[in-house]
Design a protein around this motif. Structure first.
Motif, PDB file in Angstrom:
ATOM      1  N   HIS A 119       0.730  -1.290   0.024  1.00  0.00           N
ATOM      2  CA  HIS A 119       0.172  -0.137  -0.141  1.00  0.00           C
ATOM      3  C   HIS A 119       0.898   1.156  -0.058  1.00  0.00           C
ATOM      4  O   HIS A 119       2.023   1.364   0.062  1.00  0.00           O
ATOM      5  CB  HIS A 119      -0.944   0.165   1.071  1.00  0.00           C
ATOM      6  N   ALA A 120       0.333   2.348  -0.038  1.00  0.00           N
ATOM      7  CA  ALA A 120       0.825   3.661  -0.229  1.00  0.00           C
ATOM      8  C   ALA A 120       0.419   4.692   0.661  1.00  0.00           C
ATOM      9  O   ALA A 120       0.530   5.940   0.474  1.00  0.00           O
ATOM     10  CB  ALA A 120       0.678   4.051  -1.692  1.00  0.00           C
ATOM     11  N   MET A 121      -0.096   4.254   2.094  1.00  0.00           N
ATOM     12  CA  MET A 121      -0.628   4.889   2.754  1.00  0.00           C
ATOM     13  C   MET A 121       0.349   5.415   3.914  1.00  0.00           C
ATOM     14  O   MET A 121       1.013   4.684   4.486  1.00  0.00           O
ATOM     15  CB  MET A 121      -1.760   4.327   3.670  1.00  0.00           C
ATOM     16  N   THR A 122       0.452   6.832   4.055  1.00  0.00           N
ATOM     17  CA  THR A 122       1.486   7.280   5.114  1.00  0.00           C
ATOM     18  C   THR A 122       0.773   7.786   6.329  1.00  0.00           C
ATOM     19  O   THR A 122      -0.463   7.954   6.401  1.00  0.00           O
ATOM     20  CB  THR A 122       2.266   8.231   4.573  1.00  0.00           C
ATOM     21  N   GLY A 123       1.775   8.209   7.377  1.00  0.00           N
ATOM     22  CA  GLY A 123       1.024   8.813   8.449  1.00  0.00           C
ATOM     23  C   GLY A 123      -0.008   8.089   9.231  1.00  0.00           C
ATOM     24  O   GLY A 123      -0.212   6.999   9.453  1.00  0.00           O
ATOM     25  N   VAL A 178       2.467  -3.739   3.795  1.00  0.00           N
ATOM     26  CA  VAL A 178       3.711  -3.337   3.558  1.00  0.00           C
ATOM     27  C   VAL A 178       3.648  -1.933   2.818  1.00  0.00           C
ATOM     28  O   VAL A 178       3.074  -1.990   1.683  1.00  0.00           O
ATOM     29  CB  VAL A 178       4.436  -4.250   2.548  1.00  0.00           C
ATOM     30  N   TYR A 179       4.299  -0.799   3.547  1.00  0.00           N
ATOM     31  CA  TYR A 179       4.383   0.447   2.847  1.00  0.00           C
ATOM     32  C   TYR A 179       5.376   0.287   1.783  1.00  0.00           C
ATOM     33  O   TYR A 179       6.536   0.013   1.929  1.00  0.00           O
ATOM     34  CB  TYR A 179       4.606   1.232   3.768  1.00  0.00           C
ATOM     35  N   SER A 239       2.643   5.862  -7.131  1.00  0.00           N
ATOM     36  CA  SER A 239       3.217   5.298  -8.427  1.00  0.00           C
ATOM     37  C   SER A 239       4.256   4.461  -8.005  1.00  0.00           C
ATOM     38  O   SER A 239       4.673   3.492  -8.783  1.00  0.00           O
ATOM     39  CB  SER A 239       3.892   6.586  -9.373  1.00  0.00           C
ATOM     40  N   ASP A 240       5.060   4.743  -7.036  1.00  0.00           N
ATOM     41  CA  ASP A 240       5.859   3.605  -6.379  1.00  0.00           C
ATOM     42  C   ASP A 240       5.573   2.238  -6.061  1.00  0.00           C
ATOM     43  O   ASP A 240       6.096   1.202  -6.751  1.00  0.00           O
ATOM     44  CB  ASP A 240       6.822   4.136  -5.269  1.00  0.00           C
ATOM     45  N   THR A 241       4.426   2.157  -5.513  1.00  0.00           N
ATOM     46  CA  THR A 241       3.583   1.127  -5.036  1.00  0.00           C
ATOM     47  C   THR A 241       3.383   0.343  -6.465  1.00  0.00           C
ATOM     48  O   THR A 241       3.263  -0.778  -6.465  1.00  0.00           O
ATOM     49  CB  THR A 241       2.434   1.368  -4.218  1.00  0.00           C
ATOM     50  N   MET A 242       2.720   1.046  -7.407  1.00  0.00           N
ATOM     51  CA  MET A 242       2.404   0.315  -8.622  1.00  0.00           C
ATOM     52  C   MET A 242       3.313  -0.269  -9.536  1.00  0.00           C
ATOM     53  O   MET A 242       3.347  -1.537  -9.693  1.00  0.00           O
ATOM     54  CB  MET A 242       1.534   1.307  -9.277  1.00  0.00           C
ATOM     55  N   ASN A 243       4.611   0.587  -9.249  1.00  0.00           N
ATOM     56  CA  ASN A 243       5.716   0.192 -10.231  1.00  0.00           C
ATOM     57  C   ASN A 243       6.343  -1.072  -9.261  1.00  0.00           C
ATOM     58  O   ASN A 243       6.830  -1.851 -10.035  1.00  0.00           O
ATOM     59  CB  ASN A 243       6.441   1.355 -10.301  1.00  0.00           C
ATOM     60  N   ALA A 244       6.267  -1.005  -8.086  1.00  0.00           N
ATOM     61  CA  ALA A 244       6.996  -2.115  -7.486  1.00  0.00           C
ATOM     62  C   ALA A 244       5.997  -3.461  -7.625  1.00  0.00           C
ATOM     63  O   ALA A 244       6.397  -4.579  -7.790  1.00  0.00           O
ATOM     64  CB  ALA A 244       6.749  -1.941  -5.848  1.00  0.00           C
ATOM     65  N   PHE A 261       5.348  -8.550 -10.063  1.00  0.00           N
ATOM     66  CA  PHE A 261       4.857  -9.325 -10.959  1.00  0.00           C
ATOM     67  C   PHE A 261       5.339 -10.030 -12.285  1.00  0.00           C
ATOM     68  O   PHE A 261       5.471 -11.235 -12.403  1.00  0.00           O
ATOM     69  CB  PHE A 261       3.450  -8.921 -11.534  1.00  0.00           C
ATOM     70  N   ARG A 262       6.061  -9.150 -12.716  1.00  0.00           N
ATOM     71  CA  ARG A 262       7.050  -9.690 -13.902  1.00  0.00           C
ATOM     72  C   ARG A 262       8.155 -10.514 -13.583  1.00  0.00           C
ATOM     73  O   ARG A 262       8.677 -11.380 -14.098  1.00  0.00           O
ATOM     74  CB  ARG A 262       7.633  -8.491 -14.709  1.00  0.00           C
ATOM     75  N   ALA A 263       8.572 -10.647 -12.089  1.00  0.00           N
ATOM     76  CA  ALA A 263       9.481 -11.485 -11.638  1.00  0.00           C
ATOM     77  C   ALA A 263       8.721 -12.421 -10.894  1.00  0.00           C
ATOM     78  O   ALA A 263       9.657 -13.267 -10.065  1.00  0.00           O
ATOM     79  CB  ALA A 263      10.383 -10.775 -10.548  1.00  0.00           C
ATOM     80  N   ASP A 264       7.432 -12.791 -10.881  1.00  0.00           N
ATOM     81  CA  ASP A 264       6.946 -13.816 -10.221  1.00  0.00           C
ATOM     82  C   ASP A 264       6.635 -13.786  -8.743  1.00  0.00           C
ATOM     83  O   ASP A 264       7.110 -14.884  -8.157  1.00  0.00           O
ATOM     84  CB  ASP A 264       7.341 -15.191 -10.913  1.00  0.00           C
ATOM     85  N   GLN A 265       6.929 -12.524  -8.207  1.00  0.00           N
ATOM     86  CA  GLN A 265       7.155 -12.185  -6.876  1.00  0.00           C
ATOM     87  C   GLN A 265       5.924 -11.356  -6.485  1.00  0.00           C
ATOM     88  O   GLN A 265       6.163 -10.549  -5.429  1.00  0.00           O
ATOM     89  CB  GLN A 265       8.321 -11.674  -6.481  1.00  0.00           C
ATOM     90  N   ALA A 266       4.837 -11.348  -7.123  1.00  0.00           N
ATOM     91  CA  ALA A 266       3.700 -10.423  -6.813  1.00  0.00           C
ATOM     92  C   ALA A 266       2.958 -10.647  -5.392  1.00  0.00           C
ATOM     93  O   ALA A 266       3.134 -11.868  -5.020  1.00  0.00           O
ATOM     94  CB  ALA A 266       2.746 -10.538  -7.856  1.00  0.00           C
ATOM     95  N   PRO A 267       2.636  -9.539  -4.880  1.00  0.00           N
ATOM     96  CA  PRO A 267       2.088  -9.722  -3.347  1.00  0.00           C
ATOM     97  C   PRO A 267       0.638 -10.314  -3.863  1.00  0.00           C
ATOM     98  O   PRO A 267       0.520 -10.613  -4.753  1.00  0.00           O
ATOM     99  CB  PRO A 267       2.163  -8.408  -2.966  1.00  0.00           C
ATOM    100  N   HIS A 268      -0.053 -10.596  -2.698  1.00  0.00           N
ATOM    101  CA  HIS A 268      -1.427 -10.956  -2.823  1.00  0.00           C
ATOM    102  C   HIS A 268      -2.284  -9.892  -3.229  1.00  0.00           C
ATOM    103  O   HIS A 268      -3.177  -9.978  -4.157  1.00  0.00           O
ATOM    104  CB  HIS A 268      -1.956 -11.565  -1.468  1.00  0.00           C
ATOM    105  N   VAL A 269      -2.161  -8.804  -2.521  1.00  0.00           N
ATOM    106  CA  VAL A 269      -3.049  -7.625  -2.756  1.00  0.00           C
ATOM    107  C   VAL A 269      -2.226  -6.562  -3.187  1.00  0.00           C
ATOM    108  O   VAL A 269      -1.046  -6.212  -2.401  1.00  0.00           O
ATOM    109  CB  VAL A 269      -4.011  -7.420  -1.629  1.00  0.00           C
ATOM    110  N   ILE A 270      -2.709  -5.423  -3.916  1.00  0.00           N
ATOM    111  CA  ILE A 270      -1.944  -4.218  -4.051  1.00  0.00           C
ATOM    112  C   ILE A 270      -2.903  -3.098  -4.151  1.00  0.00           C
ATOM    113  O   ILE A 270      -4.050  -3.136  -4.795  1.00  0.00           O
ATOM    114  CB  ILE A 270      -1.085  -4.395  -5.432  1.00  0.00           C
ATOM    115  N   GLN A 271      -2.736  -1.758  -3.471  1.00  0.00           N
ATOM    116  CA  GLN A 271      -3.543  -0.832  -3.551  1.00  0.00           C
ATOM    117  C   GLN A 271      -3.138   0.037  -4.691  1.00  0.00           C
ATOM    118  O   GLN A 271      -1.767   0.310  -4.990  1.00  0.00           O
ATOM    119  CB  GLN A 271      -3.101  -0.017  -2.222  1.00  0.00           C
ATOM    120  N   VAL A 272      -3.906   0.316  -5.664  1.00  0.00           N
ATOM    121  CA  VAL A 272      -3.648   0.938  -6.875  1.00  0.00           C
ATOM    122  C   VAL A 272      -4.555   2.380  -6.984  1.00  0.00           C
ATOM    123  O   VAL A 272      -5.744   2.063  -6.855  1.00  0.00           O
ATOM    124  CB  VAL A 272      -3.811   0.362  -8.133  1.00  0.00           C
ATOM    125  N   TYR A 273      -4.101   3.478  -7.241  1.00  0.00           N
ATOM    126  CA  TYR A 273      -4.633   4.710  -7.199  1.00  0.00           C
ATOM    127  C   TYR A 273      -5.689   4.618  -8.616  1.00  0.00           C
ATOM    128  O   TYR A 273      -5.465   3.851  -9.482  1.00  0.00           O
ATOM    129  CB  TYR A 273      -4.056   6.162  -7.382  1.00  0.00           C
TER     130      TYR A 273
END
Lengths: 296, 446
Positions: free
Chosen positions: B40-44, B69-70, B75-80, B85-97
């Motif tokens: 996710h991309a949530m701060t504070g 996991v922050y 855009s960092d989160t999405m790129n990560a 995903f391309r390295a076959d290491q995707a998380p289960h869930v991702i927050q996308v804007y």
């Protein structure tokens, strides 16, 4: 260099350079090759679809007004040149002054070196605060005391000026350290001899000191151009975000924006290949032509 | 020659990647609790609340451990996520804007739609319990939810009540229509303020929400919901009139430009302008920074526009589930998503972060707890979303390359204000260049 050492074993030298080569391969050649490869394709970010477009990514950079790559190129060159000029001239001036016998001399020197400890991003923020059109101290002063309306959010000339100031300010310290060291290694007796022969301070500077500084100046010229082209990204990112319009969108900023934010991997790769060629060209040009005229 | 080897090597590496990603998920359930990773991309405060929800869920059962996991900015989160995903290491869930929605949708084989997930793993899933304007943004045009709305906000008007009083205006009667609004703005300026109004997010507020609120299309094909061959059409006479008025008011300093995204905030919080447009997600920030009494009101509308006011659209982010995970993991994700949709979870999230609740029940719960008595702002935003049932013009926006389209709009808007291009020509340029990016996306996503 003379007196080369000869290895007895054939494979030992290769073994010794292997770690270095592995690092260079992994962290330089590999990504560089990938950038070249990707620059020939249009690509869905998740890697699901790959369309070969040949040089299409390159040609759209130069022909498509949407990319305005030519403008970005011109801005980058102008920006790198301005930053290099401003920061080197000011640093040289400050170094010659600080090199004189001064009370509190080391205090001045420390103060002048200080900005280098500031992260580039933070330098951008500091200047942005002072020039913020709404709440900035300098912007307020310009408006209320000098009658100059500061609005770098819409005035592209002011935006360019602001990033140039911020980027140069940060780099002056770096140049200052090198120039000061260079000045201190100029032999005193040469300068004194010139003085006895009747050369005034200006003549002494231009005829003796400046030529003796040329290795430093040359080195700094390379470093400053590289800084202006490639390391000023955080300042542009922080201060203008490439705006107003696209007026301060320098090449490194654009390559990041198109690749990381806009996920245009092909276009961004093509841009990074162009940047790579530029760096190679810049280096060759400087070592070939500029270095020859430098006295070591 | 060396280059050919490199190319072959790269191709080989890519092929390996594909081969790995096509492996079938295994169904052997491992020992011990199953970890579910959420990037996710949530701060504070917002980041703390994500952790709090995960902790509550983890404490409520023993089978799964949800680990947020922050990963940096949106855009960092999405790129990560993409790189993983391309390295076959995707998380289960991702927050996308929200601007990444179309990119995620077109990532075929990368994503498991939420409605399928919930159905497959036997969770009672009633789309009707959600606030329609929020879920529609992340659903197909048939109403199938693709991702779970997580943090949603919408655009509202903030106004300085003290400044209203000083200008002899009624602080309890904020302007409702744009003509009234411009009038008030001129009065505020005349009362001695630096300017009348400013706005954040030109693209999101003054174009996307403006179109939805006036029930006019932003793009064809239901703003992109019905197909990739969508085209921008927002340069309508109404938008031209709107931009024309603002650009003219900019000359008299009634409107002051404060920068892209949310950079105009200091103009309002420092009391230089009396009215401002910003996300309701910025409500907490306003409360912390405004040294005056401020109010929140609905977006103004043009009364001569048929159907206005309609409803506004959301911004924010949603949770996407990656494909290729094992069923025992999906079961946990589905369970956690049900937990997130509970009125109590939503009310807690809403009241602590300022983001809007995604279910009507959470809104009712918050109301019954008396939250809006002390915080009237968020309720204005919810009412604005619920104003009418969404139409094809107001469900949301579904465009590929959306980020760059917004960037083009921001850049051109600055050129308009700097006088480098006319209003009509500027809006036409936004549409033409935006359409070009839409075609590029279409070519890739087919």
């Amino acid at each position: 260099m003379t007196g080369q050492y000869e290895f007895k074993s054939k494979w030992l030298p290769y073994l010794l350079v292997t770690p270095q080569m592995v690092i260079v391969f992994l962290f330089f050649f590999w990504p560089a090759a990938q950038a070249i490869w990707q620059s020939f394709f249009l690509q869905d970010p998740f890697g699901g679809r790959l369309i070969f477009v040949g040089l299409g990514n390159y040609s759209r950079l130069f022909t498509d007004p949407l990319y305005a790559y030519g403008d970005s190129f011109v801005v980058s060159v102008a920006f790198a040149a301005c930053v290099t000029l401003v920061s080197m001239v000011l640093a040289l001036f400050l170094a010659t002054q600080a090199n004189k016998k001064l009370r509190l001399g080391s205090f001045y020197k420390t103060m002048l070196i200080w900005p280098y400890a500031v992260a580039t991003m933070v330098a951008g923020v500091l200047w942005l605060f002072m020039f913020n059109p709404n709440v900035g101290v300098i912007a307020w002063f310009l408006k209320h005391k000098l009658g100059v309306e500061w609005q770098h959010l819409l005035n592209s000339g002011q935006a360019f000026l602001l990033i140039t100031i911020a980027a140069s300010w940060k780099q002056i310290s770096y140049n200052f350290v090198f120039f000061l060291a260079g000045l201190q290694s100029v032999p005193k007796d040469l300068v004194e001899a010139a003085a006895i022969d009747g050369a005034g301070p200006a003549k002494r500077f231009w005829r003796i000191i400046f030529p003796l500084l040329s290795p430093t100046t040359f080195y700094l010229l390379v470093m400053n151009l590289v800084y202006g082209f490639f390391e000023t990204f955080p300042i542009v990112h922080q201060v203008t975000g490439g705006g107003p319009g696209k007026s301060t969108s320098i090449l490194v900023y654009k390559v990041w924006r198109d690749g990381v934010i806009n996920l245009d991997l092909g276009g961004s790769s093509a841009q990074s290949v162009i940047l790579m060629v530029m760096v190679i060209g810049l280096t060759i040009l400087q070592f070939r032509f500029v270095e020859r005229r430098v006295n070591y | 020659m060396r280059m050919r080897y490199l190319v072959a090597l790269v191709a080989f590496a890519l092929a390996c990647g594909f081969a790995l990603s096509s492996c079938q998920p295994k169904e052997e359930v491992p020992e011990g609790p199953i970890t579910i990773e959420i990037w996710h991309a949530m701060t504070g405060k917002n980041g703390e609340m994500v952790q709090a929800l995960a902790d509550q869920y983890n404490a409520s059962q023993a089978k799964y451990v949800v680990t947020p996991v922050y990963k940096g900015s949106y855009s960092d989160t999405m790129n990560a996520g993409i790189a993983a995903f391309r390295a076959d290491q995707a998380p289960h869930v991702i927050q996308v804007y929200e601007v990444g929605t179309a990119t995620m949708m077109s990532a075929k084989g990368a994503i498991k739609p939420v409605h399928e997930l919930m159905k497959e793993f036997g969770h009672k899933f009633d789309p009707k319990i959600y606030i329609p304007t929020i879920t529609s943004y992340y659903s197909t045009s048939k109403g199938e939810m693709l991702s779970l709305p997580f943090n949603s906000s919408t655009a509202v008007m903030y106004y300085n009540k003290d400044a209203f009083r000083a200008a002899g205006l009624d602080p309890e009667r904020p302007p409702e229509t744009w003509p009234e609004f411009f009038d008030v703005a001129k009065k505020l300026k005349a009362s001695g303020m630096e300017g009348g109004f400013t706005t954040n997010w030109i693209s999101w507020i003054q174009l996307e929400n403006f179109s939805a609120w006036h029930n006019q299309p932003f793009g064809t094909k239901s703003n992109g919901f019905d197909g990739l061959d969508t085209e921008l059409v927002f340069n309508s006479p109404l938008t031209i009139k709107h931009f024309q008025t603002i650009a003219e008011l900019a000359k008299d300093k009634v409107f002051i430009y404060g920068g892209r995204e949310n950079k105009a905030n200091p103009l309002f919080t420092s009391g230089q302008v009396g009215m401002h447009f910003e996300s309701i997600g910025g409500y907490g920030n306003m409360k912390a920074n405004c040294k005056f009494e401020f109010g929140v009101a609905r977006l103004p509308y043009y009364p001569d526009a048929p159907g206005a006011p309609q409803n506004t659209i959301i911004g924010g982010a949603s949770l996407w589930v990656f494909s290729g995970k094992a069923n025992y993991e999906y079961r946990g994700i589905a369970e956690f998503f049900s937990f997130l949709s509970l009125p109590e979870s939503q009310a807690q999230w809403h009241q602590n972060t300022g983001y809007l609740p995604i279910t009507v029940a959470a809104y009712e719960l918050t109301k019954s707890q008396g939250f809006y008595d002390a915080n009237p702002g968020p309720e204005v935003a919810i009412k604005q979303l619920l104003n009418k049932a969404p139409t094809p013009n107001s469900m949301g926006i579904r465009f590929g390359n959306f980020n760059i389209i917004r960037e083009i709009e921001d850049q051109t808007w600055e050129d308009i204000l700097a006088g480098k291009i006319g209003i009509e020509a500027g809006l036409a340029k936004m549409v033409a260049e935006g359409n070009q990016k839409l075609r590029e996306f279409e070519q890739l996503a087919q």
